[in-house]
Motif scaffolding. Structure first.
Motif, PDB file in Angstrom:
ATOM      1  N   ASN A 113     -15.441   0.489 -37.525  1.00 46.10           N
ATOM      2  CA  ASN A 113     -15.951   1.490 -38.449  1.00 46.10           C
ATOM      3  C   ASN A 113     -14.987   2.657 -38.550  1.00 46.10           C
ATOM      4  OD1 ASN A 113     -16.558   3.228 -36.149  1.00 46.10           O
ATOM      5  ND2 ASN A 113     -18.319   1.899 -35.791  1.00 46.10           N
ATOM      6  N   THR A 114     -15.295   3.582 -39.434  1.00 45.67           N
ATOM      7  CA  THR A 114     -14.426   4.734 -39.675  1.00 45.67           C
ATOM      8  C   THR A 114     -14.216   5.550 -38.411  1.00 45.67           C
ATOM      9  OG1 THR A 114     -15.139   4.880 -41.974  1.00 45.67           O
ATOM     10  CG2 THR A 114     -14.174   6.856 -41.012  1.00 45.67           C
ATOM     11  N   GLU A 115     -15.271   5.717 -37.631  1.00 42.62           N
ATOM     12  CA  GLU A 115     -15.189   6.549 -36.433  1.00 42.62           C
ATOM     13  C   GLU A 115     -14.198   5.974 -35.423  1.00 42.62           C
ATOM     14  OE1 GLU A 115     -18.032   5.751 -38.012  1.00 42.62           O
ATOM     15  OE2 GLU A 115     -18.271   7.788 -38.809  1.00 42.62           O
ATOM     16  N   ASP A 116     -14.069   4.652 -35.383  1.00 43.48           N
ATOM     17  CA  ASP A 116     -13.098   4.045 -34.473  1.00 43.48           C
ATOM     18  C   ASP A 116     -11.687   4.519 -34.802  1.00 43.48           C
ATOM     19  OD1 ASP A 116     -15.063   2.609 -33.171  1.00 43.48           O
ATOM     20  OD2 ASP A 116     -14.751   0.772 -34.330  1.00 43.48           O
ATOM     21  N   VAL A 117     -11.337   4.508 -36.081  1.00 40.53           N
ATOM     22  CA  VAL A 117      -9.999   4.928 -36.507  1.00 40.53           C
ATOM     23  C   VAL A 117      -9.759   6.382 -36.149  1.00 40.53           C
ATOM     24  CG1 VAL A 117      -8.445   5.208 -38.470  1.00 40.53           C
ATOM     25  CG2 VAL A 117     -10.029   3.263 -38.398  1.00 40.53           C
TER      26      VAL A 117
END
Length: 409
Positions: free
Chosen positions: A370-374
């Protein structure tokens, strides 16, 4: 090292990024162009200059701008002094015209409700940035922009989201405006045709950019790739112009608000972009103001580049340090990872040879779900370290290295 060909779509998107990084509308008709070359220090630090005329005063610029329907404030996104200048200018304009609306390129239209809640005092900073998907959509240190957002909230000034999804710009660049379904257009109307001056300005830049895959010979402005590039840029300009126009049209009081647009300088330059689209929508009284870096060539200070420019320090002020590491990409999740929509010029991502349409599958050995991982993985990188990236490009998985430099002290 294996060479990979860059697709037509990638070239168009990277050209858009190049334009905005190179670009610094129309000037007041009464100004007479300077007959002699401008001096070396053409825009002294902390001073206003009318291109083609000469020095002027803050009072004169603000009094003229406050009489406009729309004022455009350009910027280079990572220059802290540009944002300080924007805040100073907003404060001065608000003192004269407190009935104001501020539009921001940094937000896509779909988060408008979040901006409304922020201005109403219903969200904390952290809640606001998370709900607006700041790290995914804009991915520039929010501390550069938060003073502008707080100014709007403290003074109950409505904020408007000006932008559209990067995926829509990409589709129009690929298929043309009418090749994209009405449902996908986010309510956009067809942009006004570009002026010949705009085409003449952009074409040399287009020809100089990576053209290795083009056959040798003369290119002209009817080149399909060039026309698709122009279409994508104009769609961006049209989207922002429509929201600014709507802010004027939807006002209910007897007095129209002063509508201010905060955006990259490339959309403001010479009146080619947003100003041109506003004129097509019937908004004629538009004033464009730009910050002017002290190391910028005076050859560019020509009549029409803006209505007035203000001298600031170049690049990022030494006193400003980013609060977190930045890879320098615009992305969206899909296809098993983070799909790169745009690689910023002079970024860590560009140095690592990331390309538009690459899919980042892993960062530092960790899969991206997900975006938060990046965002989390990039933020926690220690300055001076290297981060391996597993990417998919043209159906082939390869490894590249993102090198995070030491921060200056």
């Amino acid at each position: 090292m294996t060479n990979f060909s860059i697709s037509r779509r990638n070239r168009i998107l990277s050209l858009t990024a190049l334009l905005l990084s190179l670009c610094w509308s129309n000037s007041w008709a009464a100004i007479t162009p300077a007959k002699k070359p401008v001096p070396k220090d053409c825009v002294p630090l902390g001073n206003w200059v009318i291109p083609g005329s000469g020095p002027t005063t803050q009072q004169d610029v603000i009094s003229r701008a406050a009489k406009a329907s729309v004022v455009l404030l350009g910027e280079t996104h990572v220059n802290a002094d540009h944002h300080r200048w924007q805040l100073q200018t907003l404060v001065a304009l608000h003192a004269v015209r407190p009935n104001m609306v501020i539009g921001f390129e940094m937000f896509p239209r779909r988060v408008q409700a979040v901006l409304d809640k922020w201005v109403a005092g219903e969200l904390t900073e952290k809640e606001f940035l998370r709900a607006a998907e700041w790290d995914r959509v804009w991915n520039t240190d929010a501390n550069l922009y938060l003073p502008l957002f707080h100014f709007a909230r403290m003074n109950h000034i409505p904020m408007r989201a000006l932008n559209i999804e990067a995926s829509l710009r990409r589709l129009v660049s690929e298929k043309g405006f009418y090749g994209v379904s009405i449902e996908q257009r986010e309510g956009l109307t067809r942009p006004a045709e570009p002026s010949q001056a705009y085409l003449d300005y952009l074409f040399p830049i287009y020809k100089q950019h990576d053209r290795k895959d083009k056959q040798k010979g003369e290119m002209n402005q009817d080149d399909p790739d060039f026309r698709r590039f122009i279409s994508g840029q104009q769609l961006w300009d049209r989207a922002m112009a429509q929201v600014l126009h709507r802010a004027l049209a939807e006002s209910t009081g007897s007095e129209k608000p002063l509508v201010v647009g905060v955006m990259g300088a490339g959309h403001v330059l010479h009146g080619f972009g947003v100003t041109h689209q506003l004129h097509d929508l019937g908004v004629q009284n538009v004033v464009a103001l730009l910050p002017w870096d002290s190391d910028k060539s005076c050859k560019n200070l020509v009549k029409g580049v803006a209505d007035a420019v203000f001298g600031v320090l170049p690049n990022v002020s030494e006193s400003f340090q980013p609060q977190f590491q930045r890879l320098g990409i615009r992305f969206e999740m899909g296809r098993g990872g983070a799909v790169v929509l745009q690689v910023e010029k002079n970024s860590i991502a560009e140095a690592a040879k990331l390309q538009d349409s690459d899919v980042i599958l892993e960062m530092a050995g960790l899969p991206l779900k997900n975006t938060e991982d990046v965002v989390t993985i990039v933020k926690r990188q220690v300055p001076g370290t290297w981060m391996p990236l597993k990417i998919k490009r043209d159906d082939q998985e390869i490894q590249i290295i993102a090198k995070f430099p030491l921060l200056k002290h």
